[in-house]
Design an enzyme around this catalytic site. Sequence first.
Site, PDB file in Angstrom:
ATOM      1  N   ASP A   1       0.961  -1.316   0.037  1.00 40.21           N
ATOM      2  CA  ASP A   1      -0.032  -0.121   0.035  1.00 40.21           C
ATOM      3  C   ASP A   1       0.609   1.181   0.210  1.00 40.21           C
ATOM      4  OD1 ASP A   1      -2.440   1.483  -0.005  1.00 40.21           O
ATOM      5  OD2 ASP A   1      -2.762   0.888   1.949  1.00 40.21           O
TER       6      ASP A   1
ATOM      7  N   ASN B   1       1.255   3.156  -2.973  1.00 36.93           N
ATOM      8  CA  ASN B   1       1.811   3.738  -4.305  1.00 36.93           C
ATOM      9  C   ASN B   1       1.254   5.083  -4.792  1.00 36.93           C
ATOM     10  OD1 ASN B   1       2.858   1.124  -4.213  1.00 36.93           O
ATOM     11  ND2 ASN B   1       1.503   0.340  -5.870  1.00 36.93           N
ATOM     12  N   GLY B   2       0.048   5.446  -4.467  1.00 37.50           N
ATOM     13  CA  GLY B   2      -0.629   6.470  -4.915  1.00 37.50           C
ATOM     14  C   GLY B   2       0.321   7.787  -4.208  1.00 37.50           C
TER      15      GLY B   2
ATOM     16  N   GLU C   1     -12.606  -4.514  -4.006  1.00 34.75           N
ATOM     17  CA  GLU C   1     -12.983  -3.064  -3.784  1.00 34.75           C
ATOM     18  C   GLU C   1     -12.193  -2.203  -4.661  1.00 34.75           C
ATOM     19  OE1 GLU C   1     -12.183  -5.554  -1.439  1.00 34.75           O
ATOM     20  OE2 GLU C   1     -14.095  -5.702  -0.520  1.00 34.75           O
ATOM     21  N   ASN C   2     -11.016  -2.451  -5.189  1.00 35.16           N
ATOM     22  CA  ASN C   2     -10.250  -1.587  -6.092  1.00 35.16           C
ATOM     23  C   ASN C   2     -10.967  -1.291  -7.472  1.00 35.16           C
ATOM     24  OD1 ASN C   2      -6.891  -2.806  -4.890  1.00 35.16           O
ATOM     25  ND2 ASN C   2      -8.261  -0.959  -4.229  1.00 35.16           N
ATOM     26  N   TRP C   3     -12.034  -2.226  -7.708  1.00 32.69           N
ATOM     27  CA  TRP C   3     -12.886  -1.681  -8.805  1.00 32.69           C
ATOM     28  C   TRP C   3     -13.368  -0.535  -8.732  1.00 32.69           C
ATOM     29  CZ3 TRP C   3     -11.374  -4.280 -13.116  1.00 32.69           C
ATOM     30  CH2 TRP C   3     -10.877  -5.620 -12.831  1.00 32.69           C
TER      31      TRP C   3
ATOM     32  N   TRP D   1       3.227   8.085  -2.618  1.00 31.99           N
ATOM     33  CA  TRP D   1       4.363   7.999  -3.109  1.00 31.99           C
ATOM     34  C   TRP D   1       4.520   8.937  -4.145  1.00 31.99           C
ATOM     35  CZ3 TRP D   1       7.432   7.284  -7.368  1.00 31.99           C
ATOM     36  CH2 TRP D   1       8.850   7.049  -7.289  1.00 31.99           C
TER      37      TRP D   1
ATOM     38  N   ARG E   1      -0.428   8.825  -9.959  1.00 33.58           N
ATOM     39  CA  ARG E   1      -0.871   7.682  -9.156  1.00 33.58           C
ATOM     40  C   ARG E   1       0.275   6.778  -9.867  1.00 33.58           C
ATOM     41  NH1 ARG E   1      -4.001   7.672  -4.773  1.00 33.58           N
ATOM     42  NH2 ARG E   1      -4.166   5.331  -5.410  1.00 33.58           N
TER      43      ARG E   1
ATOM     44  N   ARG F   1      -5.124  -1.905   8.953  1.00 27.10           N
ATOM     45  CA  ARG F   1      -6.362  -2.658   8.630  1.00 27.10           C
ATOM     46  C   ARG F   1      -5.850  -3.748   7.491  1.00 27.10           C
ATOM     47  NH1 ARG F   1      -7.815   2.524   6.673  1.00 27.10           N
ATOM     48  NH2 ARG F   1      -7.105   2.805   4.686  1.00 27.10           N
TER      49      ARG F   1
HETATM   50  C1  IPE Z   1      -5.663  -2.678  -0.305  1.00 20.42           C
HETATM   51  O1  IPE Z   1      -5.142  -1.353  -0.272  1.00 20.42           O
HETATM   52  C2  IPE Z   1      -5.511  -3.441  -1.537  1.00 20.42           C
HETATM   53  C3  IPE Z   1      -4.167  -3.704  -2.159  1.00 20.42           C
HETATM   54  C4  IPE Z   1      -3.127  -3.232  -1.594  1.00 20.42           C
HETATM   55  C5  IPE Z   1      -4.112  -4.053  -3.587  1.00 20.42           C
HETATM   56  P1  IPE Z   1      -6.182  -0.124  -0.375  1.00 20.42           P
HETATM   57  O2  IPE Z   1      -5.479   1.214  -0.742  1.00 20.42           O
HETATM   58  O3  IPE Z   1      -7.358  -0.623  -1.667  1.00 20.42           O
HETATM   59  O4  IPE Z   1      -6.940  -0.477   0.783  1.00 20.42           O
HETATM   60  P2  IPE Z   1      -7.882   0.778   1.763  1.00 20.42           P
HETATM   61  O5  IPE Z   1      -8.851   1.222   0.787  1.00 20.42           O
HETATM   62  O6  IPE Z   1      -7.005   1.774   2.355  1.00 20.42           O
HETATM   63  O7  IPE Z   1      -8.568  -0.070   2.817  1.00 20.42           O
HETATM   64  C1  IPE Z   2      -1.567   0.352  -3.294  1.00 22.48           C
HETATM   65  O1  IPE Z   2      -1.344   1.578  -3.431  1.00 22.48           O
HETATM   66  C2  IPE Z   2      -1.730  -0.302  -4.637  1.00 22.48           C
HETATM   67  C3  IPE Z   2      -3.205  -0.931  -4.855  1.00 22.48           C
HETATM   68  C4  IPE Z   2      -4.213  -0.724  -4.084  1.00 22.48           C
HETATM   69  C5  IPE Z   2      -3.519  -1.099  -6.463  1.00 22.48           C
HETATM   70  P1  IPE Z   2      -2.573   2.641  -3.358  1.00 22.48           P
HETATM   71  O2  IPE Z   2      -2.845   2.813  -4.842  1.00 22.48           O
HETATM   72  O3  IPE Z   2      -3.626   2.272  -2.557  1.00 22.48           O
HETATM   73  O4  IPE Z   2      -1.808   4.017  -2.485  1.00 22.48           O
HETATM   74  P2  IPE Z   2      -2.336   4.895  -1.863  1.00 22.48           P
HETATM   75  O5  IPE Z   2      -3.023   4.086  -0.462  1.00 22.48           O
HETATM   76  O6  IPE Z   2      -3.442   5.634  -2.304  1.00 22.48           O
HETATM   77  O7  IPE Z   2      -1.389   5.647  -1.448  1.00 22.48           O
HETATM   78 MG    MG Z   3      -3.944   2.328  -0.541  1.00 21.77          MG
END
Ligand code: IPE
Ligand code: IPE
Ligand code: MG
Length: 261
Positions: free
Chosen positions: A35, A37-38, A82-84, A40, A48, A209
Amino acid sequence: MTHRLASNLDQLSEQELTAKLEPELLPKHVAVIMDGNGRWAELRGLPRIAGHREGINSVREMISQCLELGIQALTIYAFSQENWNRPTQEISALMGLLEHYLSTERASLIEQRVRFQAIGRLEPLPRSAQHWVRTTEQETAHCDRMVLTVALSYSGRAEIADAVKELVADVRAGVIQPDRIDETLLQQYLYTHPLPDPDLLIRTSGETRISNFLLWQLAYTELCFTPTLWPDFRRREFLLALLEYQKRERRFGRVLSVVSS
Ligand code: IPE
Ligand code: IPE
Ligand code: MG
């Protein structure tokens, strides 16, 4: 691990940290919620997707470090069900990265003898992404040094629901007697079967979490939370997490004297 680890370790080189590891206390299976990446990317004024791209370098490093240390199973959360709900543009960029990773990295996985498998409900993935997932699974099927499991379109609750559905089908077909159903049997229907449960879960980026990851399998896993963002989680950070893990007493509900006797 909710903070960076003790400052005395901060003084040590990567080599010195590695020397502190006790091989018999290494986890056999490590799971990672990658978690941050965005954030960063945002910190650098970049889109992102630049963070997701950089995160792949952390994946590559972690695979090679697991191989060096003899850790045989690595399970990484790449995309949740949920990422969908993210913007379409980010989803397609992520799918593009996945395809790029699989199509370019297969040779190196084979060379390193890493078996790749995906877990999750893959049907909503673009057909081309599904193609690369299947191809990579097939081409690495014989690899025996490490299992890399990538959770894609994954949900821990959906996994349990899918397991129950299959189990019920087997009961209906007369393959399973209902009174044989117990935890050991149900676990055999999970996507991760026959992998052992993770010994260590690492979540980067400061969130504390589980976000619907491996709900069943994490029952007795040691949890490590670090503020480091995934693209910055490199060899040194992994060594610190492993050292933190080695300090934990895994009691599994027992008293320590019984565990160690
Ligand atoms: C969890 O990260 C899913 C992955 C790392 C692929 P999210 O960034 O989607 O989780 P939440 O929304 O903060 O719980
Ligand atoms: C985790 O990084 C990768 C995925 C969930 C695909 P995020 O994209 O959730 O990055 P933040 O949490 O928004 O920084
Ligand atoms: Mg995240």
